[in-house]
Design a protein around this motif. Structure first.
Motif, PDB file in Angstrom:
ATOM      1  N   ASP A  13       0.114   6.166  -8.201  1.00 53.41           N
ATOM      2  CA  ASP A  13      -1.193   6.490  -7.620  1.00 53.41           C
ATOM      3  C   ASP A  13      -2.006   7.387  -8.532  1.00 53.41           C
ATOM      4  O   ASP A  13      -3.235   7.374  -8.505  1.00 53.41           O
ATOM      5  CB  ASP A  13      -1.017   7.188  -6.259  1.00 53.41           C
ATOM      6  CG  ASP A  13      -0.851   6.189  -5.127  1.00 53.41           C
ATOM      7  OD1 ASP A  13      -1.055   4.985  -5.369  1.00 53.41           O
ATOM      8  OD2 ASP A  13      -0.508   6.612  -4.007  1.00 53.41           O
ATOM      9  N   GLU A  60     -12.712   1.081  -9.666  1.00 55.91           N
ATOM     10  CA  GLU A  60     -11.672   0.233  -9.110  1.00 55.91           C
ATOM     11  C   GLU A  60     -11.683  -1.159  -9.733  1.00 55.91           C
ATOM     12  O   GLU A  60     -12.734  -1.697 -10.068  1.00 55.91           O
ATOM     13  CB  GLU A  60     -11.850   0.104  -7.597  1.00 55.91           C
ATOM     14  CG  GLU A  60     -11.568   1.366  -6.823  1.00 55.91           C
ATOM     15  CD  GLU A  60     -11.744   1.156  -5.325  1.00 55.91           C
ATOM     16  OE1 GLU A  60     -11.578   2.139  -4.599  1.00 55.91           O
ATOM     17  OE2 GLU A  60     -12.043   0.030  -4.900  1.00 55.91           O
ATOM     18  N   ARG A  91      -7.855   0.709  -4.200  1.00 54.27           N
ATOM     19  CA  ARG A  91      -7.119   1.665  -5.017  1.00 54.27           C
ATOM     20  C   ARG A  91      -5.624   1.331  -5.065  1.00 54.27           C
ATOM     21  O   ARG A  91      -4.991   1.432  -6.117  1.00 54.27           O
ATOM     22  CB  ARG A  91      -7.324   3.076  -4.475  1.00 54.27           C
ATOM     23  CG  ARG A  91      -8.708   3.644  -4.796  1.00 54.27           C
ATOM     24  CD  ARG A  91      -8.895   4.992  -4.139  1.00 54.27           C
ATOM     25  NE  ARG A  91      -8.880   4.889  -2.694  1.00 54.27           N
ATOM     26  CZ  ARG A  91      -8.981   5.952  -1.888  1.00 54.27           C
ATOM     27  NH1 ARG A  91      -9.094   7.161  -2.396  1.00 54.27           N
ATOM     28  NH2 ARG A  91      -8.975   5.781  -0.563  1.00 54.27           N
ATOM     29  N   SER A  92      -5.061   0.905  -3.936  1.00 53.05           N
ATOM     30  CA  SER A  92      -3.656   0.520  -3.934  1.00 53.05           C
ATOM     31  C   SER A  92      -3.443  -0.793  -4.672  1.00 53.05           C
ATOM     32  O   SER A  92      -2.464  -0.949  -5.415  1.00 53.05           O
ATOM     33  CB  SER A  92      -3.154   0.392  -2.493  1.00 53.05           C
ATOM     34  OG  SER A  92      -3.150   1.643  -1.845  1.00 53.05           O
ATOM     35  N   VAL A 137      -4.696   5.727 -10.814  1.00 54.23           N
ATOM     36  CA  VAL A 137      -5.857   5.038 -10.282  1.00 54.23           C
ATOM     37  C   VAL A 137      -7.118   5.648 -10.879  1.00 54.23           C
ATOM     38  O   VAL A 137      -7.326   6.855 -10.819  1.00 54.23           O
ATOM     39  CB  VAL A 137      -5.889   5.124  -8.750  1.00 54.23           C
ATOM     40  CG1 VAL A 137      -7.181   4.539  -8.203  1.00 54.23           C
ATOM     41  CG2 VAL A 137      -4.686   4.397  -8.164  1.00 54.23           C
ATOM     42  N   ARG A 152      -3.082  -0.633  -8.534  1.00 52.33           N
ATOM     43  CA  ARG A 152      -1.856  -0.101  -9.129  1.00 52.33           C
ATOM     44  C   ARG A 152      -1.045  -1.200  -9.800  1.00 52.33           C
ATOM     45  O   ARG A 152      -0.295  -0.962 -10.742  1.00 52.33           O
ATOM     46  CB  ARG A 152      -0.981   0.551  -8.048  1.00 52.33           C
ATOM     47  CG  ARG A 152      -1.571   1.793  -7.424  1.00 52.33           C
ATOM     48  CD  ARG A 152      -0.564   2.436  -6.488  1.00 52.33           C
ATOM     49  NE  ARG A 152      -0.107   1.505  -5.448  1.00 52.33           N
ATOM     50  CZ  ARG A 152       1.022   1.652  -4.758  1.00 52.33           C
ATOM     51  NH1 ARG A 152       1.831   2.655  -5.042  1.00 52.33           N
ATOM     52  NH2 ARG A 152       1.365   0.796  -3.827  1.00 52.33           N
ATOM     53  N   HIS A 173       0.815  -1.217   0.000  1.00 52.67           N
ATOM     54  CA  HIS A 173       0.000   0.000   0.000  1.00 52.67           C
ATOM     55  C   HIS A 173       0.850   1.270   0.000  1.00 52.67           C
ATOM     56  O   HIS A 173       0.444   2.293  -0.565  1.00 52.67           O
ATOM     57  CB  HIS A 173      -0.915   0.012   1.224  1.00 52.67           C
ATOM     58  CG  HIS A 173      -2.001  -1.013   1.164  1.00 52.67           C
ATOM     59  ND1 HIS A 173      -2.559  -1.579   2.279  1.00 52.67           N
ATOM     60  CD2 HIS A 173      -2.625  -1.595   0.112  1.00 52.67           C
ATOM     61  CE1 HIS A 173      -3.484  -2.459   1.922  1.00 52.67           C
ATOM     62  NE2 HIS A 173      -3.535  -2.479   0.609  1.00 52.67           N
ATOM     63  N   ASN A 174       2.021   1.222   0.624  1.00 45.56           N
ATOM     64  CA  ASN A 174       2.777   2.452   0.866  1.00 45.56           C
ATOM     65  C   ASN A 174       3.951   2.664  -0.073  1.00 45.56           C
ATOM     66  O   ASN A 174       4.461   3.784  -0.162  1.00 45.56           O
ATOM     67  CB  ASN A 174       3.280   2.470   2.316  1.00 45.56           C
ATOM     68  CG  ASN A 174       2.146   2.461   3.321  1.00 45.56           C
ATOM     69  OD1 ASN A 174       1.090   3.043   3.075  1.00 45.56           O
ATOM     70  ND2 ASN A 174       2.342   1.795   4.451  1.00 45.56           N
ATOM     71  N   GLN A 210       5.903   3.614  -3.140  1.00 41.81           N
ATOM     72  CA  GLN A 210       5.595   4.457  -4.290  1.00 41.81           C
ATOM     73  C   GLN A 210       6.562   4.190  -5.437  1.00 41.81           C
ATOM     74  O   GLN A 210       7.769   4.039  -5.246  1.00 41.81           O
ATOM     75  CB  GLN A 210       5.682   5.931  -3.897  1.00 41.81           C
ATOM     76  CG  GLN A 210       4.632   6.346  -2.872  1.00 41.81           C
ATOM     77  CD  GLN A 210       3.225   6.132  -3.403  1.00 41.81           C
ATOM     78  OE1 GLN A 210       2.907   6.537  -4.525  1.00 41.81           O
ATOM     79  NE2 GLN A 210       2.381   5.514  -2.598  1.00 41.81           N
TER      80      GLN A 210
END
Length: 296
Positions: free
Chosen positions: A240, A247, A290-291, A243, A294, A175-176, A178
């Protein structure tokens, strides 16, 4: 669950691994994909209304990628799991082919543990050959500035805090972390963070005699590579930003309809299984995709 001969698909996956070892080891992705779909159904990780769509995906992948032969159910190879785990962990600090050695082994051992179908010497030789081939292939490429390059994991600094891999830490990393969008389109590294991390935490639980934290260093070697690669990328449009409003949610029919049209070598199936399985293992509700999207 819908009436489905899961053992038929298991045997298909075993044979696909065998034939992949003889021609193209990357075709083993298809075996992992079929295993992921069967386990999605067995574990009821998706609503019942999606089962027919998942079955259609199973039928399509098997029909479009037919094996040359059927799996030969011979005498079981004694000590299959133990010997596979010893082979896997003997060079555990090195990053091998985006973690595919760990991913392939996990999916195969996971489905073997759910069935009485014997794991034969032929299957052991095949997966052993694939794992060794991954080890020989190096760390795998990363897309930087539109080109696929190999970054030596020993030639870059360690970055960030290294937490013990658990279902929660793998999900948080997914999730985090990038990445610029064009990099992710080129190499799908986020999806492999997901499946590689998932495979490690599952094997920690299932094979404690062999796997504790000894597969974590190779995983974090990949994180180091990706972090360093980010510093080399000149066109930094974060993933991100890509997105969309709609979804890609594996709990909705639209996800499986799109997968039916474009399976991406089975990645839709492995990513969905790993994400939903990690959510269940961690006790988290998979409500925000959403994550997750990706990686597709």
């Amino acid at each position: 669950m819908i009436d489905l001969d899961i053992d038929f698909y298991r045997k298909w996956a075993y044979q696909k691994m065998i034939e992949s070892s003889q021609s193209n080891m990357w075709e083993g992705h298809l075996a992992c994909a079929v295993i992921a779909l069967t386990q999605l159904l067995e574990e009821k990780l998706v609503p019942a209304l999606l089962e027919d769509l998942i079955r259609k995906n199973l039928v399509k992948i098997v029909d479009e990628h037919a094996n040359e032969q059927q799996y030969r159910v011979n005498k079981e190879y004694e000590g299959f799991t133990a010997q596979m785990m010893r082979l896997l962990v003997q060079d555990n600090h090195s990053c091998h082919a985006l973690g595919h050695d760990v991913i392939y082994t996990f999916f195969l051992l996971s489905t073997l543990s759910r069935s009485d179908i014997p794991a034969t010497a032929e299957l052991f030789d095949a997966i052993g050959k694939i794992v060794r081939s991954f080890a020989e292939s190096g760390p795998g490429f990363v897309t930087v500035n539109g080109e696929n390059i190999v970054i030596d994991p020993d030639g870059i600094p360690n970055t960030g805090l290294r937490l013990q891999l658990t279902p929660e830490t793998v999900l948080d990393l997914l999730h985090n972390f990038q990445r610029p969008l064009q990099m992710e389109k080129g190499d799908m590294q986020l999806g492999h963070i997901l499946t590689h991390g998932h495979a490690i935490v599952e094997m920690k639980q299932a094979y404690r005699n062999y796997v504790h934290d000894n597969l974590d260093p190779a995983f974090y070697a990949r994180i180091n590579i990706l972090t360093y690669a980010n510093t080399l990328e000149e066109n930094r449009v974060e993933s991100d930003s890509a997105v969309t409003e709609s979804e890609l949610n594996p709990l909705e029919p639209s996800f499986w309809e799109q997968a039916l049209a474009e399976s991406r070598h089975g990645h839709y199936y492995k990513y969905a299984y790993s994400y939903l399985r990690l959510c269940r293992m961690s006790g988290r509700s998979p409500s925000d995709f959403r994550s997750f999207q990706r990686i597709l």
